[in-house]
Write an enzyme that holds these catalytic residues in place. Structure first.
Site, PDB file in Angstrom:
ATOM      1  N   HIS A  17      39.053  18.241  45.195  1.00 45.71           N
ATOM      2  CA  HIS A  17      40.015  19.010  44.389  1.00 45.71           C
ATOM      3  C   HIS A  17      40.840  18.064  43.506  1.00 45.71           C
ATOM      4  CE1 HIS A  17      40.053  22.067  47.930  1.00 45.71           C
ATOM      5  NE2 HIS A  17      39.423  22.656  46.942  1.00 45.71           N
ATOM      6  N   LYS A  41      41.540  36.068  54.135  1.00 41.82           N
ATOM      7  CA  LYS A  41      41.237  34.855  54.909  1.00 41.82           C
ATOM      8  C   LYS A  41      42.413  34.536  55.832  1.00 41.82           C
ATOM      9  CE  LYS A  41      38.325  32.412  51.540  1.00 41.82           C
ATOM     10  NZ  LYS A  41      38.224  31.192  50.715  1.00 41.82           N
ATOM     11  N   ARG A  90      30.139  22.355  42.654  1.00 42.25           N
ATOM     12  CA  ARG A  90      29.527  21.296  43.458  1.00 42.25           C
ATOM     13  C   ARG A  90      28.014  21.372  43.417  1.00 42.25           C
ATOM     14  NH1 ARG A  90      33.242  22.868  48.344  1.00 42.25           N
ATOM     15  NH2 ARG A  90      33.001  24.732  47.087  1.00 42.25           N
ATOM     16  N   SER A 129      36.942  22.068  51.952  1.00 41.62           N
ATOM     17  CA  SER A 129      38.066  22.191  52.887  1.00 41.62           C
ATOM     18  C   SER A 129      37.559  22.583  54.272  1.00 41.62           C
ATOM     19  CB  SER A 129      39.057  23.249  52.394  1.00 41.62           C
ATOM     20  OG  SER A 129      39.572  22.888  51.141  1.00 41.62           O
TER      21      SER A 129
HETATM   22  P1  ADP Z   1      38.370  29.175  46.704  1.00 41.16           P
HETATM   23  O1  ADP Z   1      38.629  29.848  48.026  1.00 41.16           O
HETATM   24  O2  ADP Z   1      39.057  29.822  45.542  1.00 41.16           O
HETATM   25  O3  ADP Z   1      36.915  28.867  46.432  1.00 41.16           O
HETATM   26  P2  ADP Z   1      38.718  26.336  47.233  1.00 41.16           P
HETATM   27  O4  ADP Z   1      39.977  25.648  47.598  1.00 41.16           O
HETATM   28  O5  ADP Z   1      37.623  26.328  48.243  1.00 41.16           O
HETATM   29  O6  ADP Z   1      39.174  27.802  46.842  1.00 41.16           O
HETATM   30  O7  ADP Z   1      38.136  25.736  45.896  1.00 41.16           O
HETATM   31  C1  ADP Z   1      38.864  25.769  44.686  1.00 41.16           C
HETATM   32  C2  ADP Z   1      37.975  25.277  43.555  1.00 41.16           C
HETATM   33  O8  ADP Z   1      37.678  23.899  43.746  1.00 41.16           O
HETATM   34  C3  ADP Z   1      36.622  25.970  43.446  1.00 41.16           C
HETATM   35  O9  ADP Z   1      36.286  26.093  42.074  1.00 41.16           O
HETATM   36  C4  ADP Z   1      35.683  25.026  44.134  1.00 41.16           C
HETATM   37  O10 ADP Z   1      34.361  25.154  43.671  1.00 41.16           O
HETATM   38  C5  ADP Z   1      36.282  23.698  43.713  1.00 41.16           C
HETATM   39  N1  ADP Z   1      35.940  22.616  44.629  1.00 41.16           N
HETATM   40  C6  ADP Z   1      36.092  22.588  45.976  1.00 41.16           C
HETATM   41  N2  ADP Z   1      35.667  21.413  46.499  1.00 41.16           N
HETATM   42  C7  ADP Z   1      35.231  20.679  45.440  1.00 41.16           C
HETATM   43  C8  ADP Z   1      34.640  19.368  45.310  1.00 41.16           C
HETATM   44  N3  ADP Z   1      34.393  18.614  46.367  1.00 41.16           N
HETATM   45  N4  ADP Z   1      34.309  18.942  44.062  1.00 41.16           N
HETATM   46  C9  ADP Z   1      34.538  19.746  42.997  1.00 41.16           C
HETATM   47  N5  ADP Z   1      35.058  20.986  43.049  1.00 41.16           N
HETATM   48  C10 ADP Z   1      35.412  21.448  44.260  1.00 41.16           C
END
Ligand code: ADP
Length: 173
Positions: A17, A41, A90, A129
């Site tokens: 992130h 969630k 990703r 996460s």
């Molecule tokens: P959500 O529940 O909205 O998917 P996340 O916190 O899981 O929230 O992810 C937020 C954003 O960050 C999403 O667009 C996700 O694809 C992106 N993201 C999560 N992990 C990574 C990573 N390792 N590299 C790039 N983008 C990521």
């Protein structure tokens, strides 16, 4: 002024992130990292905890603001005059879901709000996460996944006091 919003659960914020935030913050005048309050969630961290962890991790980035919001993202965009959403990609598995959300947001904002996708840096392609939570719950080493402050916060959620004795091996039993 070009403002973009980067929405997500951030439960917790990972280096993946953070990489997206740093790269996007160079592209826009201002960036809002938006912790979405998703009642469907049951998160590990409260909204306040997540906001504070992101604030700490982005303190050195002058044009990044951290907020939380309960409601539709396009309403947040409309109320704050934001026309760009940032999302990270990703793998191909992210694509279908992200495309659908991006198109929905575009349609319901009457074409006003666009989504910009940044592809993950290779070293974070595996990182999510949920894997951080899973690893930490067994006292696995998450030092390459999150900042030291976030690591402490995650370990303490699982009742581990010292993040030095990591690895989840026999010594733990
Ligand atoms: P959500 O529940 O909205 O998917 P996340 O916190 O899981 O929230 O992810 C937020 C954003 O960050 C999403 O667009 C996700 O694809 C992106 N993201 C999560 N992990 C990574 C990573 N390792 N590299 C790039 N983008 C990521």
């Amino acid at each position: 002024m070009k403002i973009a919003v980067y929405p997500g659960s951030f439960d917790p914020i990972t280096l993946g992130h953070l990489d997206i935030i740093k790269r996007a913050s160079k592209m826009f005048d201002k960036m809002v990292v938006l912790v979405s309050v998703n009642t469907a969630k049951s998160p590990l961290f409260s909204v306040n905890e997540r906001v504070n962890m992101i604030k700490e991790a982005t303190a050195d980035l002058g044009n990044v603001d951290v907020q939380s919001y309960e409601g539709l993202l396009i309403d947040y965009c409309k109320n704050n005059n934001i026309k760009i959403i940032i999302r990270g990609l990703r793998a191909i598995t992210d694509f279908e879901y992200e495309l659908q959300i991006a198109q929905t947001n575009k349609m319901f904002s009457n074409g006003d709000v666009d989504t910009v996708f940044l592809t993950t840096s290779l070293e974070y392609a595996y990182l999510s996460s949920s894997t951080v939570r899973e690893f930490a719950s067994f006292h696995g080493d998450i030092s390459r996944c999150v900042t030291p402050h976030v690591a402490q916060m995650v370990y303490s959620k699982y009742g581990y006091k010292d993040s030095e004795k990591i690895g989840g091996n026999e010594d733990e039993q």
